[in-house]
Design an enzyme around this catalytic site. Structure first.
Site, short mmCIF file in Angstrom:
data_model
loop_
_atom_site.label_atom_id
_atom_site.label_comp_id
_atom_site.label_asym_id
_atom_site.label_seq_id
_atom_site.Cartn_x
_atom_site.Cartn_y
_atom_site.Cartn_z
N HIS A 246 0.97 -1.43 0.05
CA HIS A 246 -0.06 0.05 -0.06
C HIS A 246 0.97 1.23 -0.15
O HIS A 246 0.81 2.35 -0.93
CB HIS A 246 -0.96 0.00 1.28
CG HIS A 246 -2.01 0.91 1.35
ND1 HIS A 246 -1.75 2.00 2.22
CD2 HIS A 246 -3.11 1.18 0.67
CE1 HIS A 246 -2.80 2.95 1.78
NE2 HIS A 246 -3.82 2.28 0.88
N ASP A 247 1.88 1.40 1.01
CA ASP A 247 2.51 2.38 0.87
C ASP A 247 3.77 2.41 -0.43
O ASP A 247 3.70 3.75 -0.76
CB ASP A 247 4.06 2.36 1.86
CG ASP A 247 3.28 2.38 3.32
OD1 ASP A 247 2.08 3.03 3.58
OD2 ASP A 247 4.08 1.96 4.48
#
Length: 149
Positions: free
Chosen positions: A89-90
């Protein structure tokens, strides 16, 4: 597979596939493609492939693999390992922004990938534990959807 469209990033069901390597491709075959295509290919690949490339820092000169894990939430709530999902996600947020692809639509796709990755963790458990895991994953998803960028 993911694709780039005029409106942003799309899943295979939403648009024709981007001219990026297939999920079966390796680092050698994607060396000549753009950074944007590398981001799309790696983000859309399997979790094991993503983690392999992340751990090796493949294309580390152009891709941002930095991560704060699950930010302010535990990486392993109740023992469920959501850290890899949060790392991807990051990666999505950081690299889509770096490639000027981050918009409202792509934020949703990145956030949905987080949910998918967390639910994949949950699906490894029996019914009772799976339901608890999915409940926690759902809370994480609601939090990221409500957050800004």
């Amino acid at each position: 597979m993911l694709a780039v469209t005029a409106g942003g990033l799309a899943t295979a069901g939403e648009a024709a596939a981007v001219d990026a390597p297939s999920a079966a491709a390796d680092a050698t075959s994607v060396a000549a493609v753009s950074t944007r295509q590398k981001v799309l290919w790696l983000f859309g690949n399997t979790m094991s492939t993503f983690q392999k490339y992340r751990n090796a820092k493949t294309w580390g000169n152009v891709l941002d693999y930095s991560s704060d894990g699950c930010s302010w939430a535990p990486n392993k709530p109740s023992g469920f390992n959501f850290l890899p999902a949060c790392q991807r996600h990051d990666f999505g947020y950081r690299n889509f922004k770096k490639q000027h692809m981050f918009n409202k639509r792509n934020k949703k796709i990145i956030d949905n990938k987080l949910a998918h990755d967390m639910y994949s963790v949950c699906n490894k458990y029996g019914a009772a534990k799976r339901n608890t895991c999915k409940s926690i994953a759902g809370q994480y998803y609601v939090a990221v959807r409500g957050a800004g960028s």
